[in-house]
Design a protein around this motif. Structure first.
Motif, mmCIF file in Angstrom:
data_model
loop_
_atom_site.group_PDB
_atom_site.id
_atom_site.type_symbol
_atom_site.label_atom_id
_atom_site.label_comp_id
_atom_site.label_asym_id
_atom_site.label_seq_id
_atom_site.Cartn_x
_atom_site.Cartn_y
_atom_site.Cartn_z
ATOM 1 N N PRO A 47 0.801 -1.230 0.000
ATOM 2 C CA PRO A 47 0.000 0.000 0.000
ATOM 3 C C PRO A 47 0.833 1.279 0.000
ATOM 4 N N HIS A 48 2.003 1.250 0.646
ATOM 5 C CA HIS A 48 2.856 2.451 0.617
ATOM 6 C C HIS A 48 3.308 2.746 -0.821
ATOM 7 N N ILE A 49 3.730 1.714 -1.538
ATOM 8 C CA ILE A 49 4.198 1.942 -2.917
ATOM 9 C C ILE A 49 3.021 2.338 -3.813
ATOM 10 N N LEU A 141 -4.536 25.233 8.344
ATOM 11 C CA LEU A 141 -4.297 26.294 7.357
ATOM 12 C C LEU A 141 -3.459 25.789 6.184
ATOM 13 N N ARG A 142 -3.469 24.462 5.962
ATOM 14 C CA ARG A 142 -2.681 23.916 4.849
ATOM 15 C C ARG A 142 -3.456 24.066 3.548
ATOM 16 N N TRP A 143 -2.942 23.476 2.474
ATOM 17 C CA TRP A 143 -3.597 23.602 1.169
ATOM 18 C C TRP A 143 -4.764 22.624 1.031
ATOM 19 N N ILE A 148 -2.469 14.410 -1.227
ATOM 20 C CA ILE A 148 -1.211 14.145 -1.947
ATOM 21 C C ILE A 148 -0.060 14.186 -0.947
ATOM 22 N N LYS A 149 0.761 13.141 -0.938
ATOM 23 C CA LYS A 149 1.881 13.109 0.018
ATOM 24 C C LYS A 149 3.052 13.894 -0.573
ATOM 25 N N SER A 150 2.842 15.202 -0.637
ATOM 26 C CA SER A 150 3.808 16.109 -1.250
ATOM 27 C C SER A 150 4.969 16.366 -0.304
ATOM 28 N N THR A 181 -9.568 17.460 11.123
ATOM 29 C CA THR A 181 -9.068 16.881 9.870
ATOM 30 C C THR A 181 -8.076 15.761 10.220
ATOM 31 N N GLU A 182 -6.874 16.141 10.658
ATOM 32 C CA GLU A 182 -5.876 15.139 11.050
ATOM 33 C C GLU A 182 -4.833 15.823 11.924
ATOM 34 N N GLY A 183 -3.755 15.121 12.259
ATOM 35 C CA GLY A 183 -2.630 15.751 12.943
ATOM 36 C C GLY A 183 -1.688 16.334 11.899
ATOM 37 N N SER A 184 -0.695 17.102 12.347
ATOM 38 C CA SER A 184 0.217 17.699 11.359
ATOM 39 C C SER A 184 1.063 16.634 10.665
ATOM 40 N N ALA A 185 1.231 15.465 11.269
ATOM 41 C CA ALA A 185 1.981 14.376 10.623
ATOM 42 C C ALA A 185 1.369 13.014 10.932
ATOM 43 N N CYS A 186 0.037 12.972 11.093
ATOM 44 C CA CYS A 186 -0.607 11.696 11.435
ATOM 45 C C CYS A 186 -2.118 11.809 11.231
ATOM 46 N N ASN A 187 -2.792 10.689 11.168
ATOM 47 C CA ASN A 187 -4.257 10.669 11.129
ATOM 48 C C ASN A 187 -4.802 10.664 12.552
ATOM 49 N N ALA A 188 -6.078 11.065 12.697
ATOM 50 C CA ALA A 188 -6.648 11.229 14.039
ATOM 51 C C ALA A 188 -8.007 10.533 14.146
ATOM 52 N N GLY A 208 -3.708 7.745 5.107
ATOM 53 C CA GLY A 208 -2.620 7.077 5.835
ATOM 54 C C GLY A 208 -2.661 5.565 5.638
ATOM 55 N N ILE A 209 -1.495 4.977 5.526
ATOM 56 C CA ILE A 209 -1.428 3.516 5.370
ATOM 57 C C ILE A 209 -1.695 2.843 6.716
ATOM 58 N N THR A 210 -1.259 3.458 7.810
ATOM 59 C CA THR A 210 -1.581 2.898 9.129
ATOM 60 C C THR A 210 -3.099 2.942 9.323
ATOM 61 N N ARG A 211 -3.731 4.034 8.896
ATOM 62 C CA ARG A 211 -5.199 4.156 8.957
ATOM 63 C C ARG A 211 -5.854 3.047 8.136
ATOM 64 N N LEU A 212 -5.378 2.876 6.904
ATOM 65 C CA LEU A 212 -5.940 1.834 6.034
ATOM 66 C C LEU A 212 -5.851 0.464 6.696
ATOM 67 N N THR A 245 -2.466 8.028 14.376
ATOM 68 C CA THR A 245 -1.707 6.934 13.751
ATOM 69 C C THR A 245 -0.760 7.470 12.692
ATOM 70 N N SER A 246 0.400 6.838 12.627
ATOM 71 C CA SER A 246 1.317 7.058 11.503
ATOM 72 C C SER A 246 2.296 5.897 11.470
ATOM 73 N N SER A 247 3.039 5.847 10.375
ATOM 74 C CA SER A 247 3.960 4.732 10.162
ATOM 75 C C SER A 247 5.047 4.656 11.222
ATOM 76 N N SER A 248 5.398 5.791 11.816
ATOM 77 C CA SER A 248 6.485 5.749 12.796
ATOM 78 C C SER A 248 5.990 5.549 14.217
#
Ligand code: PDD
Length: 285
Positions: A47-49, A141-143, A148-150, A181-188, A208-212, A245-248
């Motif tokens: 799923p990450h790829i 206040l993000r886009w 997109i994992k920009s 919405t989510e965390g700055s580097a994770c899902n909530a 998020g893949i951890t979310r999935l 949740t996040s991968s790390s």
């Protein structure tokens, strides 16, 4: 010494050089991934790829690398570097142009960079051992393309820094409708009356893949109900449990929001159940 991958070669970090005209550097024009690796085993590699391939297509970067080639890079880096608990960072930018011009240039080669970094050991489902997160909250206040994992992460960085500078581990974001919405580097997520509730996938959050994996694991097990629907900040503040949740970090229990305790003030029972299920099933992905 850290060994990294750059454009087809492995080398010490100190020898890895890219052009200052790289559009990743000038515009944040690229896509990245972070894949956890525990004792040499990648978690959620497929799923990450898939997400990376989708992200590259969404921003029109034509880069043809098979999943097997990515796997070889990840496994080689994990083998060449020290550490049992690693995050594998993969980065593809549009590449270096001869000038700074906003339109996508033709005929430049993407820049491909990968390295590993240490992550905490995978959490064990034990209230006494897990780190409880303290979080701040602020308006997102993000886009409008957060799916997109920009590599252009300044918005995320500024939100994270805001919480960090006040002694928090993360910042939970909400939109103009007062919905999380989510965390700055994770899902909530919140847990209310035993039900795990998380915002639906749309342009406001990263898929998020951890979310999935977590939602799939919980649904297959069936003992904890899961809902994907908007969550108001009033619901967040009144929740029994809040998770990130996040991968790390896998599933991180939040114990404090804006200085106030979550639920009964400790790590919750539903987290113990969910982390137990996640730990048992994550190697299937
Ligand atoms: N962050 N949302 C955002 C904004 C993220 O940056 C991340 C991951 C996630 C969770 O995605 P996943 O479960 O696929 O890791 C959600 C990574 C780890 C980072 O930027 O370091």
């Amino acid at each position: 010494m850290s060994i990294v991958y750059l454009n087809g070669s492995y080398m010490p970090l100190e020898e890895a050089k890219i052009s200052p005209m790289d559009r990743g550097f000038l515009f944040g024009d690229g896509i990245y991934e972070v894949i956890p690796s525990y004792d040499g085993n990648l978690v959620g590699f497929g799923p990450h790829i898939d997400r990376m391939v989708e992200g590259l297509a969404l921003i029109g970067i034509d880069f043809d690398f098979s999943a097997d080639q990515w796997r070889a890079v990840c496994e080689t880096l994990a083998a060449k570097n020290e550490g049992d608990n690693l995050g594998v960072y993969l980065h593809v930018s549009r590449g270096a142009d001869t000038k700074r011009f906003h339109a996508y240039p033709d005929n430049i080669d993407a820049t491909v960079f990968a390295f590993v970094f240490e992550i905490p050991p995978a959490p064990v489902a034990d209230k006494a051992k897990v780190k409880g997160y303290k979080v701040a909250t602020t308006e997102d206040l993000r886009w409008k393309r957060c799916n997109i994992k920009s590599t252009a992460l300044l918005g995320n960085v500024m939100h994270f820094q805001q919480g960090h500078s006040e002694g928090n581990n993360e910042t939970i974001l909400y939109n103009s409708d007062n919905e999380m919405t989510e965390g700055s580097a994770c899902n909530a997520y919140i847990v209310k009356d035993g039900v795990v509730i998380t915002p639906p996938l749309d342009h406001q959050i990263l898929p998020g893949i951890t979310r999935l994996m977590l939602l799939d694991i919980l649904r297959k097990d069936g003992s904890i109900k899961v809902e994907e629907r908007p969550v108001t900040m009033d619901e967040v503040r009144g929740a029994d449990e809040v998770w990130l949740t996040s991968s790390s970090k896998e599933i991180a229990p939040v114990v404090e929001i804006d200085g106030r305790p979550v639920g009964q003030g400790g790590v919750g029972d539903v987290w113990v159940k969910a982390q137990t299920l996640y730990s048992a099933a994550k190697s299937n992905y």
